[in-house]
Design a protein around this motif. Structure first.
Motif, PDB file in Angstrom:
ATOM      1  N   THR A  76      74.684  24.083  29.365  1.00 44.19           N
ATOM      2  CA  THR A  76      75.827  25.019  28.921  1.00 44.19           C
ATOM      3  C   THR A  76      75.313  26.172  27.923  1.00 44.19           C
ATOM      4  OG1 THR A  76      77.238  23.217  27.891  1.00 44.19           O
ATOM      5  CG2 THR A  76      77.544  24.861  26.181  1.00 44.19           C
ATOM      6  N   ALA A  77      74.113  25.838  27.583  1.00 44.47           N
ATOM      7  CA  ALA A  77      73.670  27.615  27.578  1.00 44.47           C
ATOM      8  C   ALA A  77      73.443  28.091  27.954  1.00 44.47           C
ATOM      9  CB  ALA A  77      72.114  27.074  26.440  1.00 44.47           C
ATOM     10  N   ARG A  78      73.239  27.913  28.964  1.00 47.12           N
ATOM     11  CA  ARG A  78      72.654  28.998  30.341  1.00 47.12           C
ATOM     12  C   ARG A  78      74.267  29.238  31.197  1.00 47.12           C
ATOM     13  NH1 ARG A  78      73.769  29.267  35.834  1.00 47.12           N
ATOM     14  NH2 ARG A  78      74.989  27.735  36.125  1.00 47.12           N
ATOM     15  N   ARG A  79      75.329  28.613  31.069  1.00 48.08           N
ATOM     16  CA  ARG A  79      77.001  29.323  31.489  1.00 48.08           C
ATOM     17  C   ARG A  79      77.303  30.203  30.391  1.00 48.08           C
ATOM     18  NH1 ARG A  79      80.330  25.924  35.279  1.00 48.08           N
ATOM     19  NH2 ARG A  79      78.290  24.877  36.266  1.00 48.08           N
ATOM     20  N   THR A  80      76.781  29.338  29.113  1.00 50.75           N
ATOM     21  CA  THR A  80      77.610  30.609  27.520  1.00 50.75           C
ATOM     22  C   THR A  80      76.712  31.739  27.074  1.00 50.75           C
ATOM     23  OG1 THR A  80      76.631  28.864  25.954  1.00 50.75           O
ATOM     24  CG2 THR A  80      78.846  28.926  26.866  1.00 50.75           C
ATOM     25  N   GLY A  81      75.281  31.259  27.508  1.00 48.67           N
ATOM     26  CA  GLY A  81      74.425  32.148  26.598  1.00 48.67           C
ATOM     27  C   GLY A  81      74.115  31.879  25.813  1.00 48.67           C
ATOM     28  N   SER A  82      74.433  31.178  24.492  1.00 41.88           N
ATOM     29  CA  SER A  82      74.221  30.891  23.050  1.00 41.88           C
ATOM     30  C   SER A  82      73.865  28.781  23.648  1.00 41.88           C
ATOM     31  CB  SER A  82      75.278  30.735  22.980  1.00 41.88           C
ATOM     32  OG  SER A  82      75.294  30.052  21.499  1.00 41.88           O
ATOM     33  N   ASP A  83      73.132  28.301  22.354  1.00 42.10           N
ATOM     34  CA  ASP A  83      71.946  27.525  22.937  1.00 42.10           C
ATOM     35  C   ASP A  83      72.981  26.813  21.489  1.00 42.10           C
ATOM     36  OD1 ASP A  83      70.761  28.664  20.547  1.00 42.10           O
ATOM     37  OD2 ASP A  83      69.331  28.811  20.569  1.00 42.10           O
ATOM     38  N   ARG A  84      74.159  27.026  20.839  1.00 41.45           N
ATOM     39  CA  ARG A  84      74.858  26.401  19.726  1.00 41.45           C
ATOM     40  C   ARG A  84      75.385  25.119  20.109  1.00 41.45           C
ATOM     41  NH1 ARG A  84      71.267  28.485  15.332  1.00 41.45           N
ATOM     42  NH2 ARG A  84      70.852  30.540  15.626  1.00 41.45           N
ATOM     43  N   PHE A  85      75.148  25.209  21.684  1.00 45.83           N
ATOM     44  CA  PHE A  85      76.533  23.854  21.519  1.00 45.83           C
ATOM     45  C   PHE A  85      75.532  22.603  22.195  1.00 45.83           C
ATOM     46  CE2 PHE A  85      79.014  27.692  21.872  1.00 45.83           C
ATOM     47  CZ  PHE A  85      79.517  27.630  21.163  1.00 45.83           C
ATOM     48  N   HIS A  86      76.495  21.326  22.460  1.00 41.74           N
ATOM     49  CA  HIS A  86      75.849  20.620  22.573  1.00 41.74           C
ATOM     50  C   HIS A  86      75.849  19.732  23.450  1.00 41.74           C
ATOM     51  CE1 HIS A  86      74.625  18.866  18.623  1.00 41.74           C
ATOM     52  NE2 HIS A  86      75.149  19.984  18.394  1.00 41.74           N
ATOM     53  N   GLY A  87      76.589  20.368  24.333  1.00 42.67           N
ATOM     54  CA  GLY A  87      77.530  20.435  26.333  1.00 42.67           C
ATOM     55  C   GLY A  87      78.376  21.114  26.479  1.00 42.67           C
ATOM     56  N   ALA A  88      79.290  20.333  27.474  1.00 44.15           N
ATOM     57  CA  ALA A  88      80.084  21.014  27.322  1.00 44.15           C
ATOM     58  C   ALA A  88      81.593  20.188  28.701  1.00 44.15           C
ATOM     59  CB  ALA A  88      80.620  22.712  28.127  1.00 44.15           C
ATOM     60  N   LEU A  89      82.849  20.796  28.579  1.00 44.22           N
ATOM     61  CA  LEU A  89      83.450  20.066  29.916  1.00 44.22           C
ATOM     62  C   LEU A  89      83.966  21.201  30.883  1.00 44.22           C
ATOM     63  CD1 LEU A  89      85.004  17.840  31.694  1.00 44.22           C
ATOM     64  CD2 LEU A  89      86.528  17.556  29.744  1.00 44.22           C
ATOM     65  N   HIS A  90      83.665  21.459  32.079  1.00 46.23           N
ATOM     66  CA  HIS A  90      84.428  22.301  32.515  1.00 46.23           C
ATOM     67  C   HIS A  90      84.971  21.974  33.395  1.00 46.23           C
ATOM     68  CE1 HIS A  90      83.185  24.419  36.848  1.00 46.23           C
ATOM     69  NE2 HIS A  90      83.544  25.456  35.645  1.00 46.23           N
ATOM     70  N   ASP A  91      85.785  22.889  33.785  1.00 43.77           N
ATOM     71  CA  ASP A  91      87.313  22.440  34.798  1.00 43.77           C
ATOM     72  C   ASP A  91      87.574  23.490  35.316  1.00 43.77           C
ATOM     73  OD1 ASP A  91      89.699  21.944  35.851  1.00 43.77           O
ATOM     74  OD2 ASP A  91      90.352  20.913  33.978  1.00 43.77           O
ATOM     75  N   PRO A  92      87.135  22.890  36.909  1.00 46.18           N
ATOM     76  CA  PRO A  92      87.377  24.652  37.567  1.00 46.18           C
ATOM     77  C   PRO A  92      88.402  24.962  38.071  1.00 46.18           C
ATOM     78  CG  PRO A  92      86.653  22.805  38.800  1.00 46.18           C
ATOM     79  CD  PRO A  92      86.571  22.130  37.429  1.00 46.18           C
ATOM     80  N   ARG A  93      90.141  23.570  37.497  1.00 43.49           N
ATOM     81  CA  ARG A  93      91.086  24.529  38.479  1.00 43.49           C
ATOM     82  C   ARG A  93      92.145  25.289  36.709  1.00 43.49           C
ATOM     83  NH1 ARG A  93      93.805  18.881  37.262  1.00 43.49           N
ATOM     84  NH2 ARG A  93      92.037  18.790  35.051  1.00 43.49           N
ATOM     85  N   ALA A  94      91.155  25.986  35.937  1.00 40.23           N
ATOM     86  CA  ALA A  94      91.634  26.727  34.756  1.00 40.23           C
ATOM     87  C   ALA A  94      90.660  28.136  35.405  1.00 40.23           C
ATOM     88  CB  ALA A  94      91.209  26.023  33.469  1.00 40.23           C
ATOM     89  N   GLY A  95      90.994  29.282  34.467  1.00 41.99           N
ATOM     90  CA  GLY A  95      90.434  30.068  34.827  1.00 41.99           C
ATOM     91  C   GLY A  95      90.611  31.067  33.449  1.00 41.99           C
TER      92      GLY A  95
END
Length: 424
Positions: free
Chosen positions: A164-183
């Motif tokens: 999550t930190a790599r994808r957002t550029g922020s280390d403040r999150f505990h994880g994420a749910l990625h949905d590739p159908r969206a945009g």
């Protein structure tokens, strides 16, 4: 044609829209097969669908196309609702609930399909979305959501804190749910592009044409504006959180949630190159939600609940610095706000207004993809008289208890949180 003074917000979307659209105000008398009130995603998608099938369509917008939530939102094209899919099925019943889940899972395809078909210049980016865990409890909730979506075949995945930190550029999150159908899209440009496509298909669109009276008699709807009159066999009211009362077509009072955003000036890759490098749009699991995204020019856009003003804007500046410390001094170019119609159960509604009349409302912050498919389905139901294809069943009445008090409560809760949060 009457000259009108603009009441549009000073938003990033107004400043950066690649699509242009203008229309005259309604003057004199006109007739149509289908009258549509509201120039947002629902009304415009309905106009495009109906006109493409050869129907005579007239759309009336009180301000400019995209003036309401369609021109003020974050621009996330999501698959599904705020509710997890199990909750949708529980509240609507297994059959209707799973039908709605399936319809909205595929709804981003309709949005991006329109963009491609009509060459809409709205910065489309189908890299998915990230639902960010702001706390450990939020990550547990995301895992449950992921399990429910995966059980229905959705290609979603839970990311750990490092990814999550790599994808957002922020280390403040505990994880994420990625949905590739969206945009993500430039939301105002998408609305204007739908308007252009609908007009090309034959729909007649009128701006600055607020409906001041509506009544049904003699087998027709009669709508009056300051400058004209419209007669139509069928009526779609698609005003949602920006509804203006009109005698004869009353909608229920709805709880409204204010949502505001700030946008930096364009930032170079030396400053912001690692912020959302994949182009995802984000929102977090906080009860008082925060959104985060970038646009095509490299602006970072942060949003939160609230009507704007010193308290909320001060919080937004602190929040941006908390999530992305290198942006603590980044210049802000735009601040704007909009309204969300929030039903008590977070489910959209389709309300029968009378003979040949429907109103659609209550997307609870998920207006782009649901608005597109609900508008198309409502147009089909009105023109054919067949309601079986509606995403949710039409109802004859709807009420939201204590709507005004709940609206005030949402704003006060956001103010309280923003007064004390992110003071680092």
């Amino acid at each position: 044609m009457t000259k009108h003074v603009s009441s549009e917000p000073d938003s990033l979307w107004q400043a950066s829209a690649g699509e242009r659209f203008t229309a005259p105000d309604l003057q004199g008398e006109r007739s149509a097969d289908l009258a549509i009130v509201g120039g947002g995603y629902t009304g415009l998608a309905a106009a495009l669908s109906a006109a493409s099938q050869g129907a005579e369509v007239v759309l009336l917008e009180a301000e400019r196309v995209g003036h309401g939530g369609s021109g003020r939102n974050v621009g996330l094209v999501n698959a599904g609702l705020w509710l997890p899919p199990d909750a949708v099925a529980a509240r609507l019943g297994q059959g209707p609930g799973e039908a709605l889940n399936a319809t909205l899972a595929a709804a981003p395809d309709r949005v991006f399909g329109h963009i491609a078909q009509h060459d809409i210049a709205c910065e489309p980016q189908r890299a998915g979305t990230l639902h960010l865990a702001h706390a450990p409890g939020g990550l547990r909730d995301l895992r449950r959501r992921a399990q429910q979506a995966q059980a229905r075949g959705a290609p979603v995945a839970v990311l750990d804190a490092d990814e999550t930190a790599r994808r957002t550029g922020s280390d403040r999150f505990h994880g994420a749910l990625h949905d590739p159908r969206a945009g993500t899209i430039q939301p105002l440009s998408y609305a204007r592009g739908l308007a252009r496509a609908a007009a090309t298909a034959g729909a007649r669109i009128f701006e600055h044409s607020a409906v001041i009276a509506a009544e049904h008699h003699g087998g027709q709807w009669v709508l009056r504006t300051d400058g004209g009159k419209l007669r139509a066999r069928r009526l779609l009211m698609a005003t949602n959180a920006y509804h203006r009362p009109a005698g004869g077509a009353r909608l229920p009072d709805l709880p409204l949630v204010n949502f505001f955003q700030i946008a930096t000036a364009p930032l170079g890759d030396n400053i912001a190159g690692d912020i959302l490098p994949g182009g995802e749009g984000c929102w977090d699991t906080g009860t008082v939600m925060t959104s985060l995204r970038r646009d095509a020019a490299g602006r970072v856009i942060l949003g939160g609940m609230g009507a704007g003003g010193q308290i909320h804007e001060g919080w937004a500046r602190r929040k941006l610095a908390h999530l992305l410390p290198r942006l603590a001094e980044a210049p802000l170019a735009h601040v704007w706000a909009g309204r969300i119609a929030m039903t008590g159960d977070h489910l959209p509604r389709i309300l029968r207004l009378g003979p040949g009349g429907l109103a659609v409302f209550g997307y609870s912050g998920r207006g782009i993809a649901p608005g597109t498919v609900f508008g198309e389905a409502a147009a089909h139901a009105l023109l054919t008289g067949d309601e079986t294809g509606l995403p949710v069943g039409a109802v004859d009445s709807h009420a939201e208890a204590l709507a005004a008090l709940r609206t005030l409560g949402f704003e006060m809760a956001a103010r309280m949180v923003h007064m004390v949060a992110a003071r680092i």
